[in-house]
Write a protein that holds these residues in place. Sequence first.
Motif, short mmCIF file in Angstrom:
data_model
loop_
_atom_site.label_atom_id
_atom_site.label_comp_id
_atom_site.label_asym_id
_atom_site.label_seq_id
_atom_site.Cartn_x
_atom_site.Cartn_y
_atom_site.Cartn_z
N ALA A 24 0.83 -1.20 0.00
CA ALA A 24 0.00 0.00 0.00
C ALA A 24 0.86 1.26 0.00
O ALA A 24 0.58 2.22 -0.72
CB ALA A 24 -0.93 0.00 1.21
N VAL A 25 1.93 1.27 0.80
CA VAL A 25 2.83 2.42 0.83
C VAL A 25 3.51 2.59 -0.52
O VAL A 25 3.61 3.71 -1.05
CB VAL A 25 3.87 2.26 1.95
CG1 VAL A 25 4.95 3.34 1.83
CG2 VAL A 25 3.20 2.34 3.31
N ALA A 26 3.97 1.48 -1.11
CA ALA A 26 4.66 1.56 -2.41
C ALA A 26 3.75 2.10 -3.49
O ALA A 26 4.15 2.96 -4.30
CB ALA A 26 5.20 0.18 -2.79
N VAL A 27 2.51 1.63 -3.54
CA VAL A 27 1.56 2.09 -4.57
C VAL A 27 1.23 3.56 -4.36
O VAL A 27 1.16 4.35 -5.33
CB VAL A 27 0.28 1.24 -4.54
CG1 VAL A 27 -0.78 1.84 -5.46
CG2 VAL A 27 0.59 -0.19 -4.96
N THR A 28 1.03 3.99 -3.11
CA THR A 28 0.70 5.38 -2.83
C THR A 28 1.83 6.31 -3.25
O THR A 28 1.61 7.34 -3.89
CB THR A 28 0.38 5.57 -1.34
OG1 THR A 28 -0.66 4.68 -0.95
CG2 THR A 28 -0.07 7.00 -1.07
N VAL A 29 3.06 5.95 -2.87
CA VAL A 29 4.21 6.78 -3.25
C VAL A 29 4.35 6.83 -4.76
O VAL A 29 4.63 7.88 -5.35
CB VAL A 29 5.49 6.24 -2.59
CG1 VAL A 29 6.73 6.97 -3.13
CG2 VAL A 29 5.42 6.40 -1.07
N ARG A 57 -0.94 6.14 6.40
CA ARG A 57 -1.00 7.51 5.89
C ARG A 57 0.11 8.35 6.52
O ARG A 57 0.72 9.21 5.87
CB ARG A 57 -2.37 8.12 6.19
CG ARG A 57 -2.57 9.49 5.53
CD ARG A 57 -3.95 10.07 5.82
NE ARG A 57 -5.00 9.26 5.21
CZ ARG A 57 -5.84 8.50 5.90
NH1 ARG A 57 -5.75 8.46 7.23
NH2 ARG A 57 -6.77 7.79 5.30
N ARG A 58 0.40 8.08 7.79
CA ARG A 58 1.47 8.83 8.47
C ARG A 58 2.82 8.51 7.85
O ARG A 58 3.67 9.40 7.67
CB ARG A 58 1.47 8.50 9.96
CG ARG A 58 2.46 9.33 10.78
CD ARG A 58 2.29 9.04 12.27
NE ARG A 58 3.15 9.93 13.05
CZ ARG A 58 4.42 9.68 13.33
NH1 ARG A 58 4.99 8.57 12.89
NH2 ARG A 58 5.13 10.54 14.04
N ARG A 59 3.06 7.23 7.50
CA ARG A 59 4.33 6.86 6.88
C ARG A 59 4.49 7.52 5.52
O ARG A 59 5.56 8.05 5.19
CB ARG A 59 4.39 5.34 6.71
CG ARG A 59 4.59 4.58 8.02
CD ARG A 59 4.50 3.08 7.80
NE ARG A 59 5.50 2.61 6.82
CZ ARG A 59 5.56 1.34 6.43
NH1 ARG A 59 4.72 0.44 6.92
NH2 ARG A 59 6.48 0.98 5.56
N VAL A 60 3.42 7.51 4.74
CA VAL A 60 3.48 8.12 3.41
C VAL A 60 3.69 9.62 3.52
O VAL A 60 4.51 10.21 2.80
CB VAL A 60 2.20 7.80 2.62
CG1 VAL A 60 2.17 8.58 1.30
CG2 VAL A 60 2.11 6.31 2.34
N ASN A 61 2.95 10.29 4.43
CA ASN A 61 3.08 11.73 4.57
C ASN A 61 4.46 12.13 5.07
O ASN A 61 5.01 13.17 4.67
CB ASN A 61 2.01 12.26 5.53
CG ASN A 61 0.62 12.20 4.92
OD1 ASN A 61 0.46 12.16 3.71
ND2 ASN A 61 -0.40 12.18 5.77
N THR A 62 5.03 11.31 5.96
CA THR A 62 6.38 11.60 6.45
C THR A 62 7.38 11.54 5.31
O THR A 62 8.25 12.42 5.17
CB THR A 62 6.78 10.60 7.54
OG1 THR A 62 5.86 10.71 8.64
CG2 THR A 62 8.19 10.87 8.04
N LEU A 63 7.26 10.52 4.47
CA LEU A 63 8.16 10.39 3.32
C LEU A 63 7.99 11.57 2.38
O LEU A 63 8.97 12.14 1.87
CB LEU A 63 7.89 9.08 2.59
CG LEU A 63 8.72 8.81 1.34
CD1 LEU A 63 10.20 8.73 1.69
CD2 LEU A 63 8.28 7.50 0.68
N GLN A 64 6.74 11.97 2.15
CA GLN A 64 6.47 13.08 1.25
C GLN A 64 7.01 14.40 1.82
O GLN A 64 7.56 15.23 1.09
CB GLN A 64 4.96 13.20 1.01
CG GLN A 64 4.57 14.19 -0.07
CD GLN A 64 4.77 13.61 -1.45
OE1 GLN A 64 5.05 12.43 -1.60
NE2 GLN A 64 4.66 14.47 -2.46
N THR A 65 6.86 14.59 3.12
CA THR A 65 7.28 15.85 3.76
C THR A 65 8.78 16.05 3.69
O THR A 65 9.27 17.16 3.46
CB THR A 65 6.81 15.88 5.22
OG1 THR A 65 5.38 15.78 5.26
CG2 THR A 65 7.23 17.18 5.90
#
Length: 319
Positions: free
Chosen positions: A79-84, A117-125
């Motif tokens: 899920a994280v990989a697809v979102t990123v 969502r927190r993991r994805v947002n942290t990576l994006q930030t």
Amino acid sequence: MLETSARLLRLLSLLQTPRDWTGAELAERLGVSGRTVRTDVERLRSLGYPVSATRGAVGGYRLGAGAALPPLLLDDEEAVAVTVGLRTATGGAIAGIEEASLRALTKLEQVLPSRLRRRVNTLQTYTVSVPRNDPGPTVDPSVLTTLAAVCRDRERLRFDYHDHAGTATLRTVEPYRLVNWGRRWYLLAWDVDRRDWRTFRVDRMQPRTPTGPRFAPRDLPDEDVAAYVSRRVSAAAWRYRAQVTVHAPAEVVADRISPAVGMVERIDDHTCVLHTGADTVETLGVYLGLLSEDFDITGPPELLTHLRRLAERYARATA
């Protein structure tokens, strides 16, 4: 024992992995009998999931392709990989799919658990992308999927191709690999008419239908397809070319430059030749500076003039 609904979801998740499952394996994973597994498979089929079954020692159950895309069950890492990946695509990594990527991203983030969502947002930030200095060519996503399919199925492809001058030709090829270099995509293929390997820019291709027939695979021209394509693409695009005799082992020089810069040819244990080029002599000067070794060069004249000016400038700077 899992409740029926939870068990069906677990069964669906197992069937979405790219392998065949025997009835005994599924029964063990789910903690039920083989008869229950068969009943659950029929329930999935009644819901529209195309579960295929084969008999024999190597047979089993597998989720096949149906008329519509079934809901996908992703684990946390998937899920994280697809979102990123979708967020990257919305930024224009492949021109033409930004809107579709945004729609898919909206659906996925709506159901993404808060921990993910927190993991994805942290990576994006904490990730910053360097803006591209040129828009790059536009690649039609449907062309990419068509090319990937014929590479996979080993089917001949006919297409109209426009070269850098805009001249159109009809080509027939045996396609092998798609190579991505920045925002440009290239197809590595065997040209049937010219009987040689060729590299084609995807944004200049207009595939024709139908495809086929199937072809027997050939040995690739190089095990490192990306390096091979980058060398071919660079050589075709160079305005200035140079052969540089470098007083260093070929292995040392090859480690200091990328395949896109040029090709290194061994002469002996202490000498090699770098076949290189670029659109400007200034870029060539940078390449030569990266060698950090003594070298001899005889041309082109524009490069020699540029290097003499650089030498004078550096001499003044250190006087």
